[in-house]
Design a protein around this motif. Structure first.
Motif, mmCIF file in Angstrom:
data_model
loop_
_atom_site.group_PDB
_atom_site.id
_atom_site.type_symbol
_atom_site.label_atom_id
_atom_site.label_comp_id
_atom_site.label_asym_id
_atom_site.label_seq_id
_atom_site.Cartn_x
_atom_site.Cartn_y
_atom_site.Cartn_z
ATOM 1 N N UNK A 48 0.860 -1.185 0.000
ATOM 2 C CA UNK A 48 0.000 0.000 0.000
ATOM 3 C C UNK A 48 0.892 1.229 0.000
ATOM 4 N N UNK A 49 0.433 2.284 -0.645
ATOM 5 C CA UNK A 49 1.149 3.555 -0.623
ATOM 6 C C UNK A 49 0.682 4.423 0.545
ATOM 7 N N UNK A 50 -0.312 3.968 1.279
ATOM 8 C CA UNK A 50 -0.918 4.734 2.365
ATOM 9 C C UNK A 50 -0.096 4.587 3.653
ATOM 10 N N UNK A 51 0.420 5.695 4.155
ATOM 11 C CA UNK A 51 1.246 5.676 5.360
ATOM 12 C C UNK A 51 0.507 5.203 6.598
ATOM 13 N N UNK A 52 -0.770 5.533 6.719
ATOM 14 C CA UNK A 52 -1.550 5.084 7.879
ATOM 15 C C UNK A 52 -1.734 3.572 7.849
ATOM 16 N N UNK A 53 -1.983 3.022 6.672
ATOM 17 C CA UNK A 53 -2.100 1.566 6.537
ATOM 18 C C UNK A 53 -0.774 0.922 6.926
ATOM 19 N N UNK A 54 0.328 1.490 6.446
ATOM 20 C CA UNK A 54 1.647 0.954 6.776
ATOM 21 C C UNK A 54 1.833 0.888 8.289
ATOM 22 N N UNK A 55 1.561 1.977 8.983
ATOM 23 C CA UNK A 55 1.740 2.005 10.446
ATOM 24 C C UNK A 55 0.840 0.985 11.134
ATOM 25 N N UNK A 56 -0.400 0.882 10.692
ATOM 26 C CA UNK A 56 -1.351 -0.047 11.313
ATOM 27 C C UNK A 56 -0.921 -1.492 11.127
ATOM 28 N N UNK A 57 -0.589 -1.873 9.902
ATOM 29 C CA UNK A 57 -0.261 -3.287 9.662
ATOM 30 C C UNK A 57 1.065 -3.668 10.308
ATOM 31 N N UNK A 58 2.015 -2.730 10.372
ATOM 32 C CA UNK A 58 3.272 -3.008 11.064
ATOM 33 C C UNK A 58 3.016 -3.261 12.551
ATOM 34 N N UNK B 170 2.434 -7.516 10.533
ATOM 35 C CA UNK B 170 2.669 -7.820 9.114
ATOM 36 C C UNK B 170 3.859 -7.001 8.613
ATOM 37 N N UNK B 171 4.383 -7.402 7.467
ATOM 38 C CA UNK B 171 5.436 -6.638 6.797
ATOM 39 C C UNK B 171 4.768 -5.671 5.816
ATOM 40 N N UNK B 172 5.468 -4.585 5.515
ATOM 41 C CA UNK B 172 4.965 -3.610 4.551
ATOM 42 C C UNK B 172 5.888 -3.584 3.345
#
Length: 146
Positions: free
Chosen positions: A108-118, A122-124
């Protein structure tokens, strides 16, 4: 005898990647050609799945009523979010539910999604890294066929 390999899941925010890859974005901006951007992305992800052994799950923001899911035999799993839900929400829910049980990577290019899944384990992967993985899988495929 070695232990069975745990299947890695690659969750892809389809529209995030389409908007991040210029050649797909170019097709997507024209309503009559929007489906071509989706088809090209799915083709590249199918090749990646075939060559990597990962299970690829593509989630698109949807315009249809109700969440829809398609599963190709031995192929991609494609989820279309219902109009009241975003692809981000579905991806975050899948990671929250399954990341403790199996390896998961999210594109995902979405920074909020990255922070949440990390934070959920999960890996980003960025859309640009995904492009490199797809390019490598396609090179490997051409080499094997040659």
């Amino acid at each position: 005898m070695s232990a069975p390999r745990t299947l890695t899941y690659l969750l892809v925010d389809g529209h995030s990647v389409i908007h991040a890859w210029p050649e797909l974005r170019k097709e997507h901006v024209k309503a009559a050609r929007r489906h071509l951007a989706r088809l090209e992305l799915l083709t590249r992800l199918r090749n990646l799945q075939d060559m990597s052994g990962m299970q690829v799950v593509v989630v698109f923001d949807g315009a249809r009523q109700g969440t829809n899911e398609e599963r190709e035999p031995e192929g991609l799993q494609i989820i279309y979010a219902d109009p009241g839900t975003t692809a981000d929400t579905i991806i975050e829910r899948l990671v929250a539910r399954y990341a403790a049980e199996r390896p998961m990577r999210v594109v995902s290019a979405d920074g909020m999604v990255r922070e949440t899944i990390l934070s959920l384990g999960a890996e980003w992967i960025s859309p640009e890294i995904l492009r490199g993985l797809c390019d490598g899988a396609e090179r490997d495929m051409r080499t094997r066929l040659a």
